[in-house]
Design a protein around this motif. Structure first.
Motif, PDB file in Angstrom:
ATOM      1  N   GLN A   1      18.223 -47.999  -8.597  1.00  0.00           N
ATOM      2  CA  GLN A   1      17.715 -49.333  -8.899  1.00  0.00           C
ATOM      3  C   GLN A   1      18.679 -50.127  -9.775  1.00  0.00           C
ATOM      4  OE1 GLN A   1      13.998 -48.283 -10.754  1.00  0.00           O
ATOM      5  NE2 GLN A   1      12.897 -48.147  -8.810  1.00  0.00           N
ATOM      6  N   GLU A   2      19.312 -49.456 -10.731  1.00  0.00           N
ATOM      7  CA  GLU A   2      20.129 -50.150 -11.714  1.00  0.00           C
ATOM      8  C   GLU A   2      21.627 -50.117 -11.415  1.00  0.00           C
ATOM      9  OE1 GLU A   2      18.849 -51.894 -14.172  1.00  0.00           O
ATOM     10  OE2 GLU A   2      16.802 -51.350 -13.567  1.00  0.00           O
ATOM     11  N   HIS A   3      22.105 -49.032 -10.838  1.00  0.00           N
ATOM     12  CA  HIS A   3      23.539 -48.874 -10.564  1.00  0.00           C
ATOM     13  C   HIS A   3      23.739 -48.142  -9.230  1.00  0.00           C
ATOM     14  CE1 HIS A   3      24.652 -50.201 -14.621  1.00  0.00           C
ATOM     15  NE2 HIS A   3      23.631 -49.482 -15.039  1.00  0.00           N
ATOM     16  N   PRO A   4      23.295 -48.750  -8.126  1.00  0.00           N
ATOM     17  CA  PRO A   4      23.356 -48.056  -6.828  1.00  0.00           C
ATOM     18  C   PRO A   4      24.763 -47.656  -6.421  1.00  0.00           C
ATOM     19  CG  PRO A   4      22.879 -50.410  -6.554  1.00  0.00           C
ATOM     20  CD  PRO A   4      22.735 -50.111  -8.000  1.00  0.00           C
ATOM     21  N   GLU A   5      25.765 -48.359  -6.916  1.00  0.00           N
ATOM     22  CA  GLU A   5      27.143 -48.025  -6.562  1.00  0.00           C
ATOM     23  C   GLU A   5      27.571 -46.669  -7.112  1.00  0.00           C
ATOM     24  OE1 GLU A   5      27.343 -49.780 -10.653  1.00  0.00           O
ATOM     25  OE2 GLU A   5      26.203 -50.176  -8.811  1.00  0.00           O
TER      26      GLU A   5
END
Length: 377
Positions: free
Chosen positions: A275-279
């Motif tokens: 959700q916050e840092h999908p990469e």
């Protein structure tokens, strides 16, 4: 108690299913002060938990957990899977269904009074935080601190809770009688990230101020820079700033380790990461795809980055207790046998004396028949 009108029936669907089958549930309580959280008050049958160790002079450790579950809601918390034994999940239930051992101090005092108790160091905060927000309502820690100090038992506390400041006078008094070791867990020094990944915790600023308050009471305070989160808090800039602030706050030592993700935690952490840092999901799956711990190569790289920074800021690297995971008790280093080997702290209270010894008496207590001699180095 003042929440009597907010009690839930244990037979209602909203009550805790696992505890409903137990015979030590007093009641389940909700209050507007803790929106979304249910407290399940239980009568503890025991307070001291014996943790198996790996042999040597301290083959096991002792812990106390006045609460189960934790409203700090840290997405990486290693203790999450402990909630599943109550038919709860390790995600939201761990954050919102809090078990409170309302009689823990009374039970502890009885256990510490047994002739068989060896006055081994006891660790608090190694599973769930004893100074989470619920402690402001239940005030279990004062009774625990008094019971330990009165019995001559060394103890340590690891917490993220600034509520520790409430008990500093009591802790300073205890430290005049037994070894007391305190540590503040402060892992993230970016305010936005901290509120996202540890949404129920006090701010980094508040915890650093607590470190300063501990030092002003004449007590040492370690900072646990744990966990260091790959790709998010492992940059040289973040680590340098973290150590600068810890030093400025008065930290006497710093402990660090890389994030580890056991089953039951990894899934919850990945949900947040997506959700916050999908990469970052692909590199995390590569790093942690084969197990709980960061690869050895990463840990070596991290050590090479942070150790020079610790030295540059004039900080010492602290010691973690390998058995409990908390701050290592200073009591463990105060006794050696005739061959120079360290041994655990033994009983320092004279039977029938009715008085607890001071700290010096604890560490210099004679262990009859074991040939243990005190040393302060």
């Amino acid at each position: 108690m003042r929440w009597s009108g907010q009690e839930l029936s244990v037979d209602e669907p909203s009550a805790l299913p696992g505890l409903a089958r137990l015979n030590n549930l007093v009641r389940s309580v909700r209050t507007p002060d803790f929106a979304g959280i249910t407290f399940h008050e239980v009568l503890a049958k025991s307070a001291l938990n014996r943790i198996p160790g790996g042999g040597g002079p301290m083959p096991f450790g002792w812990t106390i957990n006045p609460y189960r579950g934790c409203s700090h809601a840290c997405v990486y918390c290693f203790a999450r899977p402990t909630h599943t034994y109550l038919d709860l999940d390790s995600g939201k239930d761990f954050d919102n269904e809090i078990i409170v051992k309302v009689n823990v101090a009374e039970v502890l005092r009885k256990e510490l009074a047994k002739p068989s108790w060896g006055h081994h160091p006891v660790a608090l905060g190694t599973n769930t935080d004893p100074y989470q927000r619920a402690e402001g309502r239940y005030s279990l820690m004062p009774g625990i601190i008094d019971a330990l100090a009165d019995s001559g038992t060394p103890f340590s506390i690891l917490t993220k809770g600034s509520l520790l400041r409430r008990d500093l006078d009591r802790l300073a008094d205890a430290a005049r009688r037994v070894p007391v070791d305190l540590a503040m867990s402060i892992a993230v020094y970016d305010d936005e990230l901290q509120q996202s990944i540890e949404p129920g915790t006090p701010t980094t600023k508040a915890r650093l101020a607590t470190v300063t308050a501990v030092r002003e009471h004449g007590l040492d305070c370690s900072v646990f820079l744990m966990p260091i989160i790959p790709y998010l808090t492992d940059t040289r800039a973040h680590l340098d700033e973290a150590l600068r602030q810890a030093k400025e706050a008065g930290a006497t030592s710093v402990l660090y380790s890389a994030l580890h993700l056991k089953p039951g935690v990894k899934e919850w952490f990945y949900l947040w990461l997506g959700q916050e840092h999908p990469e970052l999901l692909p590199p995390y799956r590569q790093m942690y795809g084969r197990g709980t711990y960061a690869p050895q190569e990463y840990r070596r790289w991290l050590a090479g980055r942070i150790k020079p920074l610790i030295r540059a800021h004039g900080l010492q690297r602290g010691e973690e207790d390998p058995v409990t995971g908390g701050v290592r008790s200073t009591a463990l280093g105060m006794l050696r046998d005739d061959e120079g080997e360290r041994r655990t702290v033994g009983s320092a209270v004279r039977a029938g004396s009715g008085e607890a010894p001071d700290a010096a008496a604890v560490v210099s207590a004679s262990l009859t028949g074991l040939g243990v001699q005190p040393t302060l180095f």
